[in-house]
Design an enzyme around this catalytic site. Structure first.
Site, PDB file in Angstrom:
ATOM      1  CE1 TYR A   3      -3.244  -2.787   0.109  1.00  0.00           C
ATOM      2  CE2 TYR A   3      -3.653  -2.346   2.410  1.00  0.00           C
ATOM      3  CZ  TYR A   3      -3.917  -3.061   1.269  1.00  0.00           C
ATOM      4  OH  TYR A   3      -4.872  -4.052   1.291  1.00  0.00           O
ATOM      5  CE  LYS A  57       1.616 -17.694  -1.959  1.00  0.00           C
ATOM      6  NZ  LYS A  57       0.868 -18.952  -1.794  1.00  0.00           N
ATOM      7  CG  ASP A 109      -1.630 -20.088   0.185  1.00  0.00           C
ATOM      8  OD1 ASP A 109      -0.863 -19.888   1.139  1.00  0.00           O
ATOM      9  OD2 ASP A 109      -1.301 -20.773  -0.806  1.00  0.00           O
ATOM     10  CG  ASP A 134      -6.992  -4.487   4.118  1.00  0.00           C
ATOM     11  OD1 ASP A 134      -7.967  -4.425   4.883  1.00  0.00           O
ATOM     12  OD2 ASP A 134      -6.888  -3.807   3.084  1.00  0.00           O
ATOM     13  CG  ASP A 148     -12.307  -6.678   6.413  1.00  0.00           C
ATOM     14  OD1 ASP A 148     -12.007  -6.152   7.508  1.00  0.00           O
ATOM     15  OD2 ASP A 148     -12.775  -6.041   5.456  1.00  0.00           O
TER      16      ASP A 148
END
Ligand code: NAD
Length: 358
Positions: A143, A193, A225, A249, A253
């Site tokens: 970001y 990852k 994942d 992020d 959620d």
């Protein structure tokens, strides 16, 4: 104990002022007779600030932050301000606020309340006992990395974003993860990852270097994942998850819906100075002014404030227990009630919690 703290209140927009007022009353009740005193100063942020000063984070609010021990935020935003230019939107005030406070880690605990299991999209036996905290890096990663949008010589359009981390950025948030695990069940899952990304391989190497300092915390590494999958298949297996910005992020959620209602979920954003505490929900313009908003997410945010900024873990636990007892006793705001079930107003829910603190 005789201590004094200064708390800045930023009620914001929509249901923000209602839920902040309730959380303050609960904190006052919890502190009564303990010798700990707080003073509050209330300031403008978001749409309300734009209306009154022309800016989403006015100078007077910034000034107040400098002497605060902690900040309690309601929520910002609403349709009235959706059409303004980017820098004059309520959300710009939120970003500027996080920057002014220098917060770099976002902590989101998600705990299943046994009495609310029917609201979870998961089977009750899977959702039961869920008690996970996601620690998300807030100021780095893709970001904030270098980005570019352009057109190749062939005429084809391209865009790129860069996931960039320095080891000190990783170290300080992972430290927050280890420390959070120490205050809980002493298990940390670092999510990356590392089978694909260089930034993740650095992340994992730094975490490995740090584990020597936390021999009392059980550490595991997970790929993002498989972590996303395990969060819905065996969420009870997690205690604290620490991860970089983009992965956090998404996972936070995902975790937020495990227990059913966003109205009950708190958050803390921490850095080197005053911590920022807020419910995870927004300003809920559809129910603003109706007196039916669920104040529990904000009430649980002041519990986090007690634990992480004020050094009052016993008070934090008392507030959390009072919320749990109120829910177990059947207290429901509209968002938690089953169809046809009667429900409490915002103030009645706050009183239901206060009752269990007396
Ligand atoms: P929202 O969280 O405000 O509302 C989503 C739904 O959940 C709505 O139906 C709302 O009524 C309900 N809801 C939310 N909180 C509730 C509560 N405490 N009690 C009962 N019901 C509750 O999300 P949205 O509708 O996408 O956004 C509304 C505004 O809030 C937008 O302007 C958005 O930008 C802003 N927003 C702000 C923040 C923040 O301040 N940190 C976070 C998210 C969204």
């Amino acid at each position: 104990m005789s201590r004094h703290y200064q708390i800045v209140l930023l009620p914001g927009d929509g249901i923000g002022p209602d839920v902040v007022r309730c959380a303050v009353e609960v904190l006052d009740e919890a502190l009564a007779g303990t010798g700990v005193t707080v003073s509050y100063s209330t300031h403008l942020l978001g749409g309300a600030a734009i209306d009154q000063t022309g800016e989403p984070l006015p100078e007077a609010t910034k000034e107040a932050l400098t002497s605060a021990d902690a900040v309690l935020l309601g929520a910002v935003g609403g349709p009235k301000w959706d059409r303004g230019p980017g820098h004059l939107r309520p959300e710009a005030g939120l970003l500027a606020l996080r920057k002014a406070l220098g917060v770099y880690a976002n902590l989101r605990p998600v705990k299943a309340f046994p009495a609310l299991l029917s609201a979870s999209p998961l089977r009750a036996d899977v959702a039961s006992g869920v008690d996970v905290m996601i620690v998300r890096e807030l100021t780095g990663g893709v970001y904030f990395g270098e980005r570019e949008t352009g057109t190749l010589a062939s005429g084809e359009r391209f865009a790129k974003d860069t996931m960039y981390y320095t080891e000190s950025e990783i170290r300080r948030v992972v430290q927050m993860g280890f420390e959070a695990a120490r205050l809980r069940r002493r298990k940390l899952t670092s999510v990356d990852k590392a089978n694909v990304l260089d930034s993740s391989r650095l992340w994992r190497a730094v975490v490995e270097e740090m584990k020597e300092d936390y021999p009392d915390v059980t550490l595991e590494h997970g790929l993002v994942d498989s972590c996303a999958m395990h969060l819905v298949t065996r969420p009870q297996a997690f205690d604290v998850i620490v991860t970089e910005n983009l992965f956090g992020d998404i996972l936070s959620d995902e975790a937020a819906v495990l227990t059913g209602s966003i109205g009950v979920l708190p958050s803390a954003s921490l850095g080197s100075g005053a911590g920022l505490y807020e419910p995870i929900h927004g300003s809920a313009p559809d129910i603003a002014g109706l007196g039916i908003a669920n104040p529990l997410g904000t009430i649980l945010s002041v519990a986090l404030m007690c634990r992480y900024s004020l050094g009052l873990p016993e008070i934090a636990a008392r507030i959390e227990n009072a919320v749990e007892q109120a829910i177990s006793a059947g207290a429901r705001t509209q968002d938690l009630a089953l169809p046809g079930q009667s429900h409490l107003s915002t103030d009645e829910m706050k009183e239901a919690v206060r009752k269990h603190l007396r």
